[in-house]
Each structure stands twice: as structure tokens, then as C-alpha cells.
Design a protein around this motif. Sequence first.
Motif, PDB file in Angstrom:
ATOM      1  N   TYR A  93       0.470  -1.541   0.129  1.00  0.00           N
ATOM      2  CA  TYR A  93      -0.249  -0.194   0.070  1.00  0.00           C
ATOM      3  C   TYR A  93       0.545   1.214  -0.042  1.00  0.00           C
ATOM      4  O   TYR A  93       0.320   2.652  -0.989  1.00  0.00           O
ATOM      5  CB  TYR A  93      -0.951   0.182   1.370  1.00  0.00           C
ATOM      6  N   ARG A  94       1.488   1.417   0.792  1.00  0.00           N
ATOM      7  CA  ARG A  94       3.017   2.240   1.192  1.00  0.00           C
ATOM      8  C   ARG A  94       3.844   2.996  -0.317  1.00  0.00           C
ATOM      9  O   ARG A  94       3.712   4.045  -1.017  1.00  0.00           O
ATOM     10  CB  ARG A  94       3.948   2.337   1.754  1.00  0.00           C
ATOM     11  N   SER A  95       3.875   1.816  -1.147  1.00  0.00           N
ATOM     12  CA  SER A  95       4.208   1.954  -2.269  1.00  0.00           C
ATOM     13  C   SER A  95       3.477   2.477  -3.444  1.00  0.00           C
ATOM     14  O   SER A  95       3.657   3.306  -3.838  1.00  0.00           O
ATOM     15  CB  SER A  95       5.542   0.960  -2.446  1.00  0.00           C
ATOM     16  N   ALA A  96       2.422   2.021  -3.261  1.00  0.00           N
ATOM     17  CA  ALA A  96       1.837   2.040  -4.612  1.00  0.00           C
ATOM     18  C   ALA A  96       0.883   2.996  -4.600  1.00  0.00           C
ATOM     19  O   ALA A  96       0.945   4.467  -5.378  1.00  0.00           O
ATOM     20  CB  ALA A  96       0.412   0.993  -4.527  1.00  0.00           C
ATOM     21  N   MET A  97       1.158   3.804  -3.153  1.00  0.00           N
ATOM     22  CA  MET A  97       0.209   5.231  -2.911  1.00  0.00           C
ATOM     23  C   MET A  97       0.700   6.279  -3.270  1.00  0.00           C
ATOM     24  O   MET A  97       0.900   7.314  -3.987  1.00  0.00           O
ATOM     25  CB  MET A  97       0.052   5.458  -1.269  1.00  0.00           C
ATOM     26  N   ALA A  98       2.424   6.173  -2.328  1.00  0.00           N
ATOM     27  CA  ALA A  98       3.893   7.052  -3.196  1.00  0.00           C
ATOM     28  C   ALA A  98       3.603   7.001  -4.578  1.00  0.00           C
ATOM     29  O   ALA A  98       4.141   8.734  -5.309  1.00  0.00           O
ATOM     30  CB  ALA A  98       4.897   6.684  -2.587  1.00  0.00           C
ATOM     31  N   ALA A  99       3.590   6.617  -5.229  1.00  0.00           N
ATOM     32  CA  ALA A  99       3.655   6.632  -7.377  1.00  0.00           C
ATOM     33  C   ALA A  99       2.637   7.301  -7.155  1.00  0.00           C
ATOM     34  O   ALA A  99       2.419   7.468  -8.266  1.00  0.00           O
ATOM     35  CB  ALA A  99       3.865   4.891  -7.658  1.00  0.00           C
ATOM     36  N   ALA A 100       1.187   6.768  -6.624  1.00  0.00           N
ATOM     37  CA  ALA A 100      -0.065   7.075  -7.395  1.00  0.00           C
ATOM     38  C   ALA A 100       0.087   9.061  -6.790  1.00  0.00           C
ATOM     39  O   ALA A 100      -0.270   9.595  -7.798  1.00  0.00           O
ATOM     40  CB  ALA A 100      -1.005   6.620  -6.396  1.00  0.00           C
ATOM     41  N   GLU A 101       0.585   9.114  -5.601  1.00  0.00           N
ATOM     42  CA  GLU A 101       0.226  10.503  -5.466  1.00  0.00           C
ATOM     43  C   GLU A 101       1.331  11.003  -5.837  1.00  0.00           C
ATOM     44  O   GLU A 101       0.985  13.002  -6.805  1.00  0.00           O
ATOM     45  CB  GLU A 101       0.663  10.698  -4.009  1.00  0.00           C
ATOM     46  N   LYS A 102       2.312  10.738  -6.678  1.00  0.00           N
ATOM     47  CA  LYS A 102       3.887  11.449  -8.006  1.00  0.00           C
ATOM     48  C   LYS A 102       2.744  11.201  -9.354  1.00  0.00           C
ATOM     49  O   LYS A 102       2.949  12.501 -10.009  1.00  0.00           O
ATOM     50  CB  LYS A 102       4.628  10.526  -7.802  1.00  0.00           C
ATOM     51  N   HIS A 103       1.852  10.285  -9.578  1.00  0.00           N
ATOM     52  CA  HIS A 103       1.804  10.417 -10.797  1.00  0.00           C
ATOM     53  C   HIS A 103       0.810  10.182 -11.352  1.00  0.00           C
ATOM     54  O   HIS A 103      -0.391  10.267 -12.981  1.00  0.00           O
ATOM     55  CB  HIS A 103       2.412   8.468 -11.799  1.00  0.00           C
ATOM     56  N   ILE A 104      -0.484   9.839 -10.994  1.00  0.00           N
ATOM     57  CA  ILE A 104      -1.738   9.398 -11.113  1.00  0.00           C
ATOM     58  C   ILE A 104      -2.918  10.921 -10.596  1.00  0.00           C
ATOM     59  O   ILE A 104      -3.531  10.620 -11.127  1.00  0.00           O
ATOM     60  CB  ILE A 104      -2.493   8.489 -10.112  1.00  0.00           C
ATOM     61  N   LEU A 105      -2.668  11.370  -9.096  1.00  0.00           N
ATOM     62  CA  LEU A 105      -3.584  12.214  -8.416  1.00  0.00           C
ATOM     63  C   LEU A 105      -3.246  13.469  -8.902  1.00  0.00           C
ATOM     64  O   LEU A 105      -1.511  13.496  -9.959  1.00  0.00           O
ATOM     65  CB  LEU A 105      -3.362  12.618  -7.200  1.00  0.00           C
ATOM     66  N   PHE A 106      -4.213  14.751  -9.354  1.00  0.00           N
ATOM     67  CA  PHE A 106      -3.839  15.877 -10.143  1.00  0.00           C
ATOM     68  C   PHE A 106      -4.704  16.816  -9.264  1.00  0.00           C
ATOM     69  O   PHE A 106      -5.866  17.343  -9.257  1.00  0.00           O
ATOM     70  CB  PHE A 106      -3.875  16.034 -11.336  1.00  0.00           C
ATOM     71  N   ARG A 107      -4.402  17.748  -8.826  1.00  0.00           N
ATOM     72  CA  ARG A 107      -5.057  19.272  -8.824  1.00  0.00           C
ATOM     73  C   ARG A 107      -5.679  19.818  -9.883  1.00  0.00           C
ATOM     74  O   ARG A 107      -5.131  20.551 -10.949  1.00  0.00           O
ATOM     75  CB  ARG A 107      -4.553  19.583  -7.868  1.00  0.00           C
ATOM     76  N   PRO A 108      -6.755  19.552  -9.864  1.00  0.00           N
ATOM     77  CA  PRO A 108      -7.425  20.777 -11.098  1.00  0.00           C
ATOM     78  C   PRO A 108      -7.227  22.078 -11.086  1.00  0.00           C
ATOM     79  O   PRO A 108      -7.483  22.499 -10.045  1.00  0.00           O
ATOM     80  CB  PRO A 108      -8.818  20.607 -11.689  1.00  0.00           C
ATOM     81  N   MET A 109      -7.060  23.303 -12.659  1.00  0.00           N
ATOM     82  CA  MET A 109      -7.020  24.290 -12.705  1.00  0.00           C
ATOM     83  C   MET A 109      -8.572  24.873 -12.114  1.00  0.00           C
ATOM     84  O   MET A 109      -9.663  24.056 -12.688  1.00  0.00           O
ATOM     85  CB  MET A 109      -6.717  24.766 -14.175  1.00  0.00           C
ATOM     86  N   LEU A 110      -8.545  25.839 -11.917  1.00  0.00           N
ATOM     87  CA  LEU A 110     -10.230  26.240 -11.207  1.00  0.00           C
ATOM     88  C   LEU A 110     -10.189  27.871 -10.704  1.00  0.00           C
ATOM     89  O   LEU A 110      -9.421  28.449 -10.684  1.00  0.00           O
ATOM     90  CB  LEU A 110     -10.560  25.569  -9.699  1.00  0.00           C
ATOM     91  N   PRO A 111     -11.690  28.351 -11.319  1.00  0.00           N
ATOM     92  CA  PRO A 111     -11.641  29.743 -11.511  1.00  0.00           C
ATOM     93  C   PRO A 111     -11.197  30.136  -9.487  1.00  0.00           C
ATOM     94  O   PRO A 111     -12.013  30.885  -9.294  1.00  0.00           O
ATOM     95  CB  PRO A 111     -13.040  30.145 -11.205  1.00  0.00           C
ATOM     96  N   GLY A 112     -11.962  29.771  -8.481  1.00  0.00           N
ATOM     97  CA  GLY A 112     -11.742  28.984  -7.419  1.00  0.00           C
ATOM     98  C   GLY A 112     -10.742  29.219  -6.355  1.00  0.00           C
ATOM     99  O   GLY A 112     -10.029  29.088  -6.895  1.00  0.00           O
ATOM    100  N   SER A 113     -10.911  29.105  -4.811  1.00  0.00           N
ATOM    101  CA  SER A 113      -9.857  28.541  -4.414  1.00  0.00           C
ATOM    102  C   SER A 113     -10.007  27.062  -3.575  1.00  0.00           C
ATOM    103  O   SER A 113      -8.820  27.050  -2.776  1.00  0.00           O
ATOM    104  CB  SER A 113      -9.285  29.875  -3.511  1.00  0.00           C
ATOM    105  N   ASP A 114     -10.904  26.464  -4.047  1.00  0.00           N
ATOM    106  CA  ASP A 114     -10.968  24.753  -3.455  1.00  0.00           C
ATOM    107  C   ASP A 114     -10.182  24.353  -3.978  1.00  0.00           C
ATOM    108  O   ASP A 114      -8.919  23.568  -4.753  1.00  0.00           O
ATOM    109  CB  ASP A 114     -12.222  24.394  -3.926  1.00  0.00           C
ATOM    110  N   ASP A 115      -9.318  23.213  -2.206  1.00  0.00           N
ATOM    111  CA  ASP A 115      -8.517  22.957  -2.108  1.00  0.00           C
ATOM    112  C   ASP A 115      -8.230  21.319  -2.263  1.00  0.00           C
ATOM    113  O   ASP A 115      -8.902  20.594  -1.537  1.00  0.00           O
ATOM    114  CB  ASP A 115      -7.618  23.075  -1.246  1.00  0.00           C
TER     115      ASP A 115
END
Length: 583
Positions: free
Chosen positions: A347-369
Motif C-alpha cells: 500500500y505505501r509503495s503504491a500510494m507513493a507512486a499514485a501521489e506522484k503520477h496519478i493524482l492531480f489538482r485541477p485548475m479552478l476559477p476559485g480557491s477550492d483545495d
Amino acid sequence: MRYRLSLSELLNPPRSAPASSGSSAGSSKPSAPSPAGPGLDAGISADSGGYFVKSSYDWSKQQLRHPIAESDMSRPPQGPPKNLQRVQYQFQRAAFVPDATAKSRRDAVRDAFLRCWKSYTEHALPHDELMPVSLIGKDTFGGWAATMVDALDTLLIMNLKDEFNAMLPFVGALDWADTPLTSINVFETTIRYLGGLLSAYDLSGEPVILQKAIELGDLLYVAFDTPNHMPPFWFDFKDAKRGTQQAGTSDPSASPCSLSLEFTRLSQLTGDVKYFDAIERIKHFLERTQDTTQLPGLWPVFIDFAREDPTKSSDFSLGAQADSLYEYLPKMSALLGGRDPAYEKMYRSAMAAAEKHILFRPMLPGSDDILFSGNARVRDNEAADGIDTIPEGQHLGCFVGGMFGLGGKLFGIKSHIETAERLTRGCMWAYASFPTGIMPEIFGMIPCPSLDSCSWDEDRWDSEKNHPRGFKHVRDPRYILRPEAIESVFLLYRMTGKVEYQEAAWRMFTAIQDATATERANSAIMDVTVSNSSATKKLDSMESFWMAETLKYFYLIFSPPDLISLDEFVFNTEAHPFKRPDR
């Protein structure tokens, strides 16, 4: 499905009827534990063992082409459990007595369930699903009443005791050899049928339910009778009986790699180690290949299981086709009491790779985190790190917030709790962004360069496509009654105690009801982007997960937090709660 008893006989069996002699587990009935979990009504009929009718083919007697000696089988790890950290927030006493608002909301969810349940039992049973517009049944998963089996534990959780008791004759008469199909989907049969039966047994202690689970477990165990003991995607009955089964050369990674909870729980309940041994071999495959893929730490969406080679594919995701592989890593740790460190390590190894390559923060008109789970593709060239993050979200991917939360809680990873909240808020935000109040099946966004915020760029957003601000496309605008968003909202509420998740859940529930309700049930809809919720086009489909998962999670979020506590149970991927034995 064709029963060997008439419907009237099934609904009104002779109460003194003796249990059928013999089963795949032997003629003696398993001892029934008392129903587990605070808040569950223990008033279930005691003589239901008389309902059991043995299936017409006994798969436990099937001669295997590639048998494994019992002395060579792996056994569930023994010894004292590891002190896994608490998952559930320590709610104040007042939370255990729901106020009028919570009670009315829970009752509304229960009413919605009952409306669909009555329509299914009146118009579709013993078929797998109800077509909610046509009000007729259809078979999609073997014809063994998938919706009924999938919703047994929901009946118990909602304290619908009479409705549950009425189904015991149907469960007892299920004949796993009676199907018009020549093959079945191993994954779907495991999570819906086997998972549903095991959970219903955990909550009720009804012997007939475990007897039917053992019969089905013996059928599914034969799927592992291949040269390398990797099961195929499709279980072909003739191939299985001839001993000519082969593992697939390009199968979804989630299919064989997320059978572990169900097979482990079956071993725990029966003491028969063969089920655990089967999935332990898959765990060893995952361990030795995790760092050999084109994106080390993650396994690709499709894998050559026949050659046990995960290096051919360059596409990676936490979404469709791969999802529950990752979901089951922390959940298996919980079910095994933390005794097998391999699951936490993976789990730790997979989620480290996922945080780097799978997850993304979208460009938004507001400040939603907020964050979303996308996809990744490894390029053939050597430019940069050779890995592209594809910012395409899926409703199905909304489970990822709950997964990060569970892993963060069990393993004491504080940053994963924060990531879990950002992912869950992302799905809540997507629901609120569309005119129906529901997020679509698949959509694209414009990513920020990192998981940190970035400035809104109006020129990069194509306003002519008439999508909500922040969305680049809506490739699949359907909503098919999926549970993944409310799943994470429920789990984050139980993990943090934050009331904002309950409020979001209520907005989601009312939006779904407005857009999907038919005259007698609820239906998948064609397009969540339409401006008028009452005018949505119904697709005449109500998959079993609507009552097994979606409505269950909505009900639980408005219920006292000791009803299916996250410290006492772990959910399979079809929302079936399994008792954690050490708890």
C-alpha cells in the motif's frame, strides 16, 4: 433462474422441514454465531437451516487438474494481532442518538430502498435485476437473483427483519449449477454473490447462508485450477470440468487481484485453508512484481497473468479495471489483524507512486483545495521522466478518497488523511458543479503543474463547449446509480466526525432522487448535464449495487456511528461489511 421449488413453496416452506442432508461442507450445519454489531436486531428465525437445498452439481467433488496438497497450502497468519490504529472518530455520546434531522434523512433513504425492493421482488425476482422503467426482470450475473443476494445485508442494516426472513427460502434454494450461461465473471460473482452471502452471515448467523456461501466458494475455487493457479477472467464451466482452464494474457488487474477479502473471510468462517491459499498465491505475485512494472510501485490496468508478466502494458490507473486491487491492500491488513506486513508495504509503495503520477489538482476559477484521481501513461521516449498524468476523472475513482483515509488511519500516515479529504471534497465539488447535482461517469479537467494551487487561465478553458467552469470535457455524461462518491463521503464522516460530510450526503441524495426516480424505483440516467433534473432520460437500468452499496452508504451516514463501526468491520468493494475477527 429456475428453482426446483415453486415460488409459493419457497415463500411458505413447511416450518418443520428438515435440512437437506449433505452440502459441499458436509451434512452438519455450521454453528451460528450471534449477530454481530451494535444496533442490529437479533430477531432472525432460528430454524432457517430447513431451507437448504443442495445445488445440483457439487463443485467440491470436482477433480482438479492441478491440485495442491493440503500440506503445501498457506494458512492465515497466526499469533497476536498487530495493534492497528483506530479507524473511526471517537464521537461524542450525543452522536449515538440521532436528532430529528438525521432520523428523517435516514428514514427517507430507507423509504427509497423499500420502494425499489418492493418493485424488484414483485416484478423481477428471481431474476438478477429490475428494469425500473419497464418493470420486468433481466439476468446479468448468472441468473441467481443478484440484487436479492447483494442486498441481504442492507435489509439487516436497515432492520428490515421481515423482508430478510422472507428471502431465506430463496437463498436456500439457490442452485449454482442452474444458469443459462456457459461461463461467469469470477470477479463479479465473488464480490456480489459470495461477498453478499458472507456479510449477511456475519450479521445474522443464519446457517443456510453460510452453507450457500460454501457451495459458491467451492465453485469459485475451481477457477484457480490453472497451470500457475491464477484464475481466468471468465470461469468457463466446460473448461473447468475438462481441466483445460488457462489464466488470461490481458486481463484487468483488479479481477484476480481483488478476491482476497472474500476468500480470506470464507477461510476464517469455515476453517478451510484452501480459499486463503488461493489468494495468498496472488499476493505473492503482487509482491514480487510491484517494482518490475513500467511504473514501479503500481501495476498496469491489464496484466498477462498466464505468464505472470506485468511489464507489457504502459497504462496505469486507480480507476476502472484496476481499482479494487489497491482498495484491498489496506482492507486485507485490517481483516488479518495487521499480521501480514506485506499489505501495508505494498500500500505505501503504491500510494507513493499514485501521489506522484496519478493524482492531480485541477485548475479552478476559485480557491477550492481539491484533488482527483486520473490515469498515467508511460511513453516510449526518454523525455523527462517519460510518464504522462492524464487528468481524466471517473465517478468510479471517487472511492480513492476513502482508501487513502483507511490506509492513513490504519497505518498512522497523517498526510494520507489530508489527501483523503482533498479527494473526497473533489467529488463533492464535482457533484455540485452540474445542474442535476450529480457528477458524470467520465470527465476531463485541466491540471495544475503540481498538487498545489495554480491560477485560473480563462483561455485554456473552452467556454464554447458549455461545460461547467473547470471541466475540459464530459466524455461520458451518464450516472448509473454508482456508490463511489457517497462511499468516500461516508467513510470520511466516520473517520473525522465532520458534519459537513453529512450535509453533502443529503444534497447528493436529494439530487440523485430528483434525477433518477421512476414511477416505482430508480434508474440510471443518460446525461447529468441537462438543466432540468425531472427531464432526465432514463436508461431502464438499476444495477444491484444501487441497493447493495449506494443506498446502504446513504443510510449509514445518517445512522448512529456504532452501526457497522469501521473499527469492527471492513467493507468489501461491493459494500459488504465483514467482521474483523480480532475486534
